[in-house]
Scaffold this motif. Sequence first.
Motif, short mmCIF file in Angstrom:
data_model
loop_
_atom_site.label_atom_id
_atom_site.label_comp_id
_atom_site.label_asym_id
_atom_site.label_seq_id
_atom_site.Cartn_x
_atom_site.Cartn_y
_atom_site.Cartn_z
N THR A 277 37.55 50.02 57.92
CA THR A 277 38.94 49.87 57.47
C THR A 277 39.16 48.51 56.83
O THR A 277 39.83 48.38 55.78
N GLU A 278 38.57 47.51 57.41
CA GLU A 278 38.68 46.16 56.85
C GLU A 278 38.02 46.10 55.47
O GLU A 278 38.56 45.49 54.52
N ALA A 279 36.84 46.78 55.37
CA ALA A 279 36.15 46.77 54.06
C ALA A 279 36.94 47.55 53.02
O ALA A 279 37.01 47.16 51.84
N GLU A 280 37.54 48.71 53.45
CA GLU A 280 38.33 49.50 52.50
C GLU A 280 39.56 48.73 52.03
O GLU A 280 40.01 48.89 50.89
N ALA A 281 40.08 47.92 52.92
CA ALA A 281 41.25 47.13 52.53
C ALA A 281 40.91 46.09 51.47
O ALA A 281 41.76 45.66 50.66
N GLU A 282 39.67 45.69 51.41
CA GLU A 282 39.24 44.68 50.44
C GLU A 282 38.88 45.29 49.08
O GLU A 282 38.70 44.57 48.09
N VAL A 283 38.72 46.69 49.03
CA VAL A 283 38.33 47.33 47.76
C VAL A 283 39.36 47.12 46.65
O VAL A 283 39.01 46.74 45.51
N PRO A 284 40.68 47.39 46.88
CA PRO A 284 41.65 47.18 45.80
C PRO A 284 41.64 45.75 45.28
O PRO A 284 41.75 45.52 44.07
N GLN A 285 41.49 44.81 46.18
CA GLN A 285 41.46 43.41 45.75
C GLN A 285 40.24 43.14 44.87
O GLN A 285 40.32 42.44 43.85
N ALA A 286 39.12 43.76 45.29
CA ALA A 286 37.90 43.57 44.49
C ALA A 286 38.04 44.22 43.10
O ALA A 286 37.59 43.69 42.08
N MET A 287 38.69 45.43 43.05
CA MET A 287 38.89 46.11 41.77
C MET A 287 39.80 45.28 40.86
O MET A 287 39.56 45.14 39.64
N ALA A 288 40.84 44.76 41.45
CA ALA A 288 41.76 43.93 40.63
C ALA A 288 41.06 42.70 40.10
O ALA A 288 41.23 42.31 38.93
N GLU A 289 40.24 42.12 40.95
CA GLU A 289 39.50 40.93 40.50
C GLU A 289 38.52 41.29 39.41
O GLU A 289 38.32 40.53 38.44
N ALA A 290 37.88 42.49 39.55
CA ALA A 290 36.94 42.92 38.52
C ALA A 290 37.64 43.19 37.20
O ALA A 290 37.12 42.88 36.12
N LEU A 291 38.86 43.76 37.22
CA LEU A 291 39.63 44.00 35.99
C LEU A 291 40.03 42.68 35.34
O LEU A 291 39.96 42.53 34.12
N ARG A 292 40.45 41.75 36.16
CA ARG A 292 40.88 40.48 35.60
C ARG A 292 39.70 39.71 34.98
O ARG A 292 39.84 39.05 33.97
N SER A 293 38.57 39.83 35.66
CA SER A 293 37.42 39.08 35.16
C SER A 293 36.69 39.81 34.04
O SER A 293 35.76 39.26 33.45
N GLY A 294 37.06 41.07 33.77
CA GLY A 294 36.43 41.81 32.68
C GLY A 294 35.11 42.45 33.05
O GLY A 294 34.37 42.89 32.18
N ASN A 295 34.81 42.53 34.37
CA ASN A 295 33.55 43.15 34.78
C ASN A 295 33.59 44.67 34.59
O ASN A 295 32.56 45.30 34.39
N ILE A 296 34.78 45.27 34.71
CA ILE A 296 34.94 46.70 34.42
C ILE A 296 36.11 46.85 33.48
O ILE A 296 37.07 46.02 33.48
N GLY A 297 36.09 47.96 32.73
CA GLY A 297 37.17 48.21 31.82
C GLY A 297 38.19 49.18 32.39
O GLY A 297 38.03 49.72 33.48
N VAL A 298 39.25 49.43 31.62
CA VAL A 298 40.30 50.34 32.08
C VAL A 298 39.76 51.75 32.18
O VAL A 298 40.07 52.49 33.11
N MET A 299 38.92 52.15 31.21
CA MET A 299 38.37 53.51 31.22
C MET A 299 37.45 53.70 32.44
O MET A 299 37.44 54.78 33.04
#
Length: 336
Positions: A277-299
């Motif tokens: 549960t703790e790890a799942e809670a960190e997934v959205p934060q990691a996704m947002a950080e990846a979007l901001r940093s350009g590691n993944i795209g919107v598609m």
Amino acid sequence: MDANTIFLLGAIVVGFIVLSIFFTFVPLGLWISALAAGVKIGIFTLVGMRLRGVIPRRVVAPLVKARKAGLELSTNQLESHYLAGGNVDRVVDALIAAHRANIEIDFKRAAAIDLAGRNVLEAVQMSVNPKVIETPWIAGVALDGIEVKAKARITVRANIDRLVGGAGEETIIARVGEGVVSTIGSADKHKAVLENPDLISTTVLDKGLDAGTAFEMLSIDIADVDIGKNIGAELQTDQAEADKKIAQAKAEERRAMAVASEQEMKARVEEMRAKVTEAEAEVPQAMAEALRSGNIGVMDYMNLQNVMADTGMRESIGKVTQGEDQNDNDDGQQRP
């Protein structure tokens, strides 16, 4: 009243007092009785007994009795035994009884037995007429586990030579009891003891149990034999009960260990769920950080959401299908 009369009365009173004191210290009647019985004893010897604290009659009467029975005893022997605290009359009676029964015993031994605290007259009488000692119920267990109780009668005769320092009746009873228990315990079956009770008496008598005692054992007779408890069955029952309690204790120990292990496993599962549960809670934060940093795209993010949606739909369809199959199986069991 003239002077001569007063003097005469005074002389009579003084003479009476002197005679009273004389006959108090000088047993004249006892001296005459001894002479009449043929026992020569001096009057001053009797006075000396008085002075030494000896009652003359306690010595002279047994001496007269001994002389009439043909025993040669002296005044000094009887007086010394009296001063030592012995029973002179009983010792003389024992010597007379032994003399009549042709039992060899002298005054020295008889006096020693009396001073040792034993009844020397009873011992001499027991030498002539043996005594029967009855034991209490003695219980033994045969090899087949059956308890056998026996009561014995022991015929004993006093051993004059071992009266001083020899063991008494209690030792005889204890030794016979030990022999009875040993004999019953060595029997293969209790029926053998019931059929041949003389086996006990023969075996016990052959062991020489009267050694070191003041008696000579003549015979041992079994007066009564009875059956007691089934000791073997009781022991087996007690052992089975003990084994059952041990097994129950071990089973309870294993159950407690299993419960503890289950509780430990549940704790570990809860710990792992908390970490997930703790790890799942960190997934959205990691996704947002990846979007901001350009590691993944919107598609890429949209494709990931589609995959997750498809996965959730398949799980829902699978649960519905599994529930229908279960209902079909239940209907088939109810209506074949």
